[in-house]
Design a protein around this motif. Structure first.
Motif, PDB file in Angstrom:
ATOM      1  N   GLY A 149      42.834 160.606  33.634  1.00 48.67           N
ATOM      2  CA  GLY A 149      43.377 159.728  32.590  1.00 48.67           C
ATOM      3  C   GLY A 149      42.871 160.110  31.209  1.00 48.67           C
ATOM      4  N   ALA A 150      41.596 160.461  31.110  1.00 47.41           N
ATOM      5  CA  ALA A 150      41.023 160.894  29.834  1.00 47.41           C
ATOM      6  C   ALA A 150      41.678 162.198  29.371  1.00 47.41           C
ATOM      7  CB  ALA A 150      39.516 161.067  29.961  1.00 47.41           C
ATOM      8  N   GLY A 151      41.929 163.095  30.307  1.00 46.49           N
ATOM      9  CA  GLY A 151      42.591 164.362  29.969  1.00 46.49           C
ATOM     10  C   GLY A 151      44.012 164.159  29.497  1.00 46.49           C
ATOM     11  N   ILE A 152      44.721 163.228  30.118  1.00 51.94           N
ATOM     12  CA  ILE A 152      46.087 162.914  29.672  1.00 51.94           C
ATOM     13  C   ILE A 152      46.052 162.352  28.258  1.00 51.94           C
ATOM     14  CG2 ILE A 152      48.050 161.366  30.074  1.00 51.94           C
ATOM     15  CD1 ILE A 152      47.460 161.747  33.116  1.00 51.94           C
ATOM     16  N   ALA A 153      45.115 161.455  27.995  1.00 49.90           N
ATOM     17  CA  ALA A 153      44.975 160.897  26.639  1.00 49.90           C
ATOM     18  C   ALA A 153      44.676 162.008  25.633  1.00 49.90           C
ATOM     19  CB  ALA A 153      43.880 159.836  26.609  1.00 49.90           C
ATOM     20  N   ASP A 154      43.813 162.956  26.010  1.00 50.20           N
ATOM     21  CA  ASP A 154      43.510 164.090  25.129  1.00 50.20           C
ATOM     22  C   ASP A 154      44.742 164.957  24.898  1.00 50.20           C
ATOM     23  OD1 ASP A 154      40.868 163.356  24.798  1.00 50.20           O
ATOM     24  OD2 ASP A 154      40.098 164.773  26.286  1.00 50.20           O
ATOM     25  N   GLY A 155      45.471 165.234  25.964  1.00 56.02           N
ATOM     26  CA  GLY A 155      46.664 166.076  25.851  1.00 56.02           C
ATOM     27  C   GLY A 155      47.741 165.459  24.980  1.00 56.02           C
ATOM     28  N   LEU A 156      47.825 164.142  24.993  1.00 58.74           N
ATOM     29  CA  LEU A 156      48.808 163.437  24.164  1.00 58.74           C
ATOM     30  C   LEU A 156      48.290 163.158  22.761  1.00 58.74           C
ATOM     31  CD1 LEU A 156      50.131 160.932  26.857  1.00 58.74           C
ATOM     32  CD2 LEU A 156      51.311 162.944  25.944  1.00 58.74           C
ATOM     33  N   LEU A 157      47.078 163.614  22.469  1.00 56.74           N
ATOM     34  CA  LEU A 157      46.432 163.451  21.156  1.00 56.74           C
ATOM     35  C   LEU A 157      46.306 161.985  20.753  1.00 56.74           C
ATOM     36  CD1 LEU A 157      48.245 166.370  19.274  1.00 56.74           C
ATOM     37  CD2 LEU A 157      46.021 166.434  20.432  1.00 56.74           C
ATOM     38  N   TYR A 158      45.937 161.132  21.713  1.00 59.00           N
ATOM     39  CA  TYR A 158      45.796 159.707  21.438  1.00 59.00           C
ATOM     40  C   TYR A 158      44.512 159.352  20.703  1.00 59.00           C
ATOM     41  CZ  TYR A 158      49.847 158.400  24.271  1.00 59.00           C
ATOM     42  OH  TYR A 158      51.107 158.235  24.773  1.00 59.00           O
ATOM     43  N   GLY A 159      43.539 160.231  20.682  1.00 60.28           N
ATOM     44  CA  GLY A 159      42.321 159.990  19.914  1.00 60.28           C
ATOM     45  C   GLY A 159      41.169 159.409  20.728  1.00 60.28           C
ATOM     46  N   ASP A 160      40.035 159.317  20.042  1.00 58.27           N
ATOM     47  CA  ASP A 160      38.795 158.906  20.690  1.00 58.27           C
ATOM     48  C   ASP A 160      38.785 157.450  21.144  1.00 58.27           C
ATOM     49  OD1 ASP A 160      37.703 161.432  20.439  1.00 58.27           O
ATOM     50  OD2 ASP A 160      36.762 160.996  18.517  1.00 58.27           O
ATOM     51  N   ASN A 161      39.411 156.556  20.379  1.00 64.13           N
ATOM     52  CA  ASN A 161      39.414 155.148  20.777  1.00 64.13           C
ATOM     53  C   ASN A 161      40.173 154.945  22.089  1.00 64.13           C
ATOM     54  OD1 ASN A 161      37.890 154.323  18.609  1.00 64.13           O
ATOM     55  ND2 ASN A 161      39.655 153.858  17.330  1.00 64.13           N
ATOM     56  N   THR A 162      41.274 155.642  22.247  1.00 64.92           N
ATOM     57  CA  THR A 162      42.038 155.541  23.494  1.00 64.92           C
ATOM     58  C   THR A 162      41.239 156.115  24.652  1.00 64.92           C
ATOM     59  OG1 THR A 162      44.121 155.661  22.304  1.00 64.92           O
ATOM     60  CG2 THR A 162      44.183 156.194  24.650  1.00 64.92           C
ATOM     61  N   LYS A 163      40.599 157.246  24.421  1.00 63.06           N
ATOM     62  CA  LYS A 163      39.791 157.859  25.466  1.00 63.06           C
ATOM     63  C   LYS A 163      38.637 156.932  25.864  1.00 63.06           C
ATOM     64  CE  LYS A 163      37.689 162.275  26.545  1.00 63.06           C
ATOM     65  NZ  LYS A 163      37.503 163.624  26.019  1.00 63.06           N
ATOM     66  N   ALA A 164      38.004 156.300  24.886  1.00 64.09           N
ATOM     67  CA  ALA A 164      36.927 155.349  25.176  1.00 64.09           C
ATOM     68  C   ALA A 164      37.458 154.170  25.995  1.00 64.09           C
ATOM     69  CB  ALA A 164      36.294 154.854  23.884  1.00 64.09           C
ATOM     70  N   ALA A 165      38.659 153.713  25.675  1.00 62.80           N
ATOM     71  CA  ALA A 165      39.266 152.610  26.431  1.00 62.80           C
ATOM     72  C   ALA A 165      39.560 153.041  27.869  1.00 62.80           C
ATOM     73  CB  ALA A 165      40.541 152.132  25.743  1.00 62.80           C
ATOM     74  N   VAL A 166      40.041 154.258  28.048  1.00 63.66           N
ATOM     75  CA  VAL A 166      40.300 154.786  29.399  1.00 63.66           C
ATOM     76  C   VAL A 166      38.997 154.800  30.197  1.00 63.66           C
ATOM     77  CG1 VAL A 166      40.902 156.872  30.697  1.00 63.66           C
ATOM     78  CG2 VAL A 166      42.337 156.135  28.793  1.00 63.66           C
TER      79      VAL A 166
END
Length: 100
Positions: free
Chosen positions: A17-34
């Motif tokens: 899930g974190a990798g998908i967020a990174d690939g979609l360029l959602y940013g650090d806040n989204t990755k932290a939420a994941v």
């Protein structure tokens, strides 16, 4: 230190899930939420299916720290990011770059 191996495989799901967020360029806040939501789900899963597991496991290095490390540099995160960026289901990831 409390160690319980039961949560280790679920951290790889969170890393995807974190990798998908990174690939979609959602940013650090989204990755932290994941990562935060993933940790909450890991605790719920282990509580449900593995009676007697110690909650302290998730607060030790083998819990939160390992999850964060996996979500920032693990193979599963890198593969998921590469799949999103390349739009290919089959990718090979090296230590420093994506090999198609």
């Amino acid at each position: 230190m409390v160690f319980d191996i039961r949560h280790l495989s679920s951290q790889n799901i969170v890393a995807v899930g974190a990798g998908i967020a990174d690939g979609l360029l959602y940013g650090d806040n989204t990755k932290a939420a994941v990562i935060r939501l993933g940790l909450m789900e890991m605790v719920k899963f282990v509580d449900e299916f593995y009676e007697g597991t110690k909650a302290a496991t998730f607060r030790e290095s083998c819990g939160v720290a390992d999850l964060v490390t996996t979500c920032y540099g693990g193979r599963n995160r890198r593969v998921a990011e590469a799949m999103v960026k390349t739009k290919k289901v089959s990718v090979s990831v090296s230590v420093t770059k994506v090999v198609l």
